[in-house]
Scaffold this active site. Structure first.
Site, PDB file in Angstrom:
ATOM      1  N   ASN A 171      -6.890   1.511   0.451  1.00 40.42           N
ATOM      2  CA  ASN A 171      -5.729   1.577  -1.061  1.00 40.42           C
ATOM      3  C   ASN A 171      -7.032   0.606  -2.475  1.00 40.42           C
ATOM      4  OD1 ASN A 171      -2.824   2.135  -0.976  1.00 40.42           O
ATOM      5  ND2 ASN A 171      -3.960   2.946  -1.541  1.00 40.42           N
ATOM      6  N   THR A 209       0.805  -2.103  -0.182  1.00 38.34           N
ATOM      7  CA  THR A 209      -0.089   0.200  -0.041  1.00 38.34           C
ATOM      8  C   THR A 209       0.993   1.119  -0.238  1.00 38.34           C
ATOM      9  OG1 THR A 209       0.050   0.160   2.391  1.00 38.34           O
ATOM     10  CG2 THR A 209      -1.403  -0.868   1.297  1.00 38.34           C
ATOM     11  N   CYS A 210      -0.108   2.545  -0.483  1.00 43.01           N
ATOM     12  CA  CYS A 210       0.935   3.731  -0.294  1.00 43.01           C
ATOM     13  C   CYS A 210       1.427   4.253   1.367  1.00 43.01           C
ATOM     14  CB  CYS A 210      -0.048   4.770  -1.302  1.00 43.01           C
ATOM     15  SG  CYS A 210      -0.417   4.363  -3.058  1.00 43.01           S
ATOM     16  N   ASP A 211       0.886   3.596   2.011  1.00 47.07           N
ATOM     17  CA  ASP A 211       1.219   4.029   3.419  1.00 47.07           C
ATOM     18  C   ASP A 211       2.180   4.238   4.383  1.00 47.07           C
ATOM     19  OD1 ASP A 211      -0.845   4.478   6.499  1.00 47.07           O
ATOM     20  OD2 ASP A 211       1.543   3.684   6.412  1.00 47.07           O
TER      21      ASP A 211
END
Ligand code: PLP
Length: 367
Positions: free
Chosen positions: A347, A304-306
């Site tokens: 996401n 994910t983009c985290d």
């Protein structure tokens, strides 16, 4: 089904783990801590084997009822509850509740008059991979006062309990809980009928030996001496961890600042919540890469983009040097606290699916 990622879960290993727990603790009522893995097949299997259930919410209550757990075998272990939770529990026939505050005792007195109450003690949870750090439990003096309050407001001051922290690798942690309980009995003058030993029974993960259930049982037995209350335990991890293999796939391999980063299609938000703080370091396997293949250290990250979605930076994780996108990476001993922790769609990634399967023998017998 070959969706990736997925949790492959072998019910026969759950059964073996349960039988092993019963062997190690023959005089203890095992109340499965649902949150470790609430899959309906797991609940039905354990209910069929006669296990009790430790539950924490109306959702878990409903899941237990559906699975056929008898209400008299349920204990509501969460000391943080709403009036509507207690009402639902009482309506279903649940009559054992854990508490650790005066406000909650009074709530129980209003909503569940006459119910059996177990007061949760705080124990030093050093040695746990996931300590509670003061979130639950009270010292013996306060526990004694709560037992008396429960009695005075028309509840049954039935028991004392504690939870030494999950993945607890120090058997003396249970002994400290028992010593606190003994003190609370002495201070209150209430001869409680039940002692709840909590969960925390560890399973094997990365390097390092964990004590066996028999070693923990022996420590508990020695500490109890001739005190023989009805004993309850709330194993979660110990009944389901070994039954699960989380199967994932490599998405990207790249170099960043001199380190090799491997990104998988599973991360913190699809079930690997227990990698937070790198507290649980799973054993990994890469099918298709021979054990002897050259390996090197990696940073292992989720998809994910985290920024927090990095599984291991500090842990010594070594993966084959020729690992490539599409290759499978398996997390062993992952049947506990994975599927139940997965987000509903961060996401756009779906929650971790569970596939009931039979695992090949080597996965079932972690040495
Ligand atoms: C989560 C929990 C358990 C189970 O812990 P494990 O470490 O999985 O055995 C038992 N009791 C309570 C109160 C819990 O919150």
């Amino acid at each position: 089904m070959n969706a990736s990622p997925r949790l492959e879960l072998d019910l026969s290993v759950v059964q073996t783990s349960y039988v092993t727990f019963r062997d190690a603790f023959p005089h203890v009522e095992p109340a499965y801590a649902i949150k470790a893995n609430p899959h309906p097949d797991v609940l039905a299997l354990l209910a069929g084997l006669g296990a009790s259930a430790d539950l924490a919410s109306v959702g878990e209550l409903d899941a237990c009822l559906l699975a056929g757990v008898e209400p008299r075998r349920m204990t509501w272990g969460n000391p943080v509850k709403k009036a509507s939770d207690v009402r639902a529990a009482v309506a279903a026939g649940v009559s054992r509740f854990t508490t650790d505050s005066a406000a909650d005792v009074d709530l129980l007195a209003r909503e569940a008059p006459g119910a059996a109450v177990t007061v949760r003690l705080a124990v030093d949870d050093d040695g746990s991979a996931t300590p509670f750090a003061g979130k639950f439990g009270v010292p013996p003096e306060e526990a004694a006062a709560l037992l008396c309050r429960a009695r005075d407001v028309g509840l049954r001051p039935h028991g004392l309990g504690f939870h030494p922290g999950s993945q607890q690798t120090d058997p003396s942690s249970w002994c400290r809980g028992i010593a606190s309980a003994r003190r609370a009995v002495a201070l209150s003058g209430v001869a409680v009928e039940e002692l709840n030993l909590g969960g925390g029974f560890p399973t094997r993960h990365g390097a390092g030996r964990v004590p066996t259930l028999w070693e923990i049982a022996a420590a508990i037995d020695a500490e109890l001496g001739d005190w023989r209350p009805h004993l309850v335990a709330e194993p979660g991890r110990a009944l389901v961890a070994d039954a699960g293999v989380l199967v994932a796939e490599v998405v990207l391999v790249t170099e960043r600042a001199g380190r090799r980063w491997v990104y998988l299609d599973v991360g913190r938000y699809q079930g690997l919540a227990e990698t937070e703080g790198e507290m649980i370091v799973y054993r990994l396997r890469c099918p298709g890469h021979p054990d002897a293949a050259p390996r090197g250290p990696v940073v292992l990250a989720g998809p994910t983009c985290d920024g927090d979605d990095v599984l291991y930076r500090r842990a010594d994780v070594q993966l084959p040097l020729d690992l490539a996108p599409g290759d499978v990476v398996e997390f062993l001993g992952a049947g506990a606290y994975t599927s139940s922790y997965a987000s509903v769609g961060f996401n756009g990634l779906p929650p971790l699916p569970t596939v009931i399967t039979t695992l090949p023998t080597p996965e079932r017998t972690p040495d």
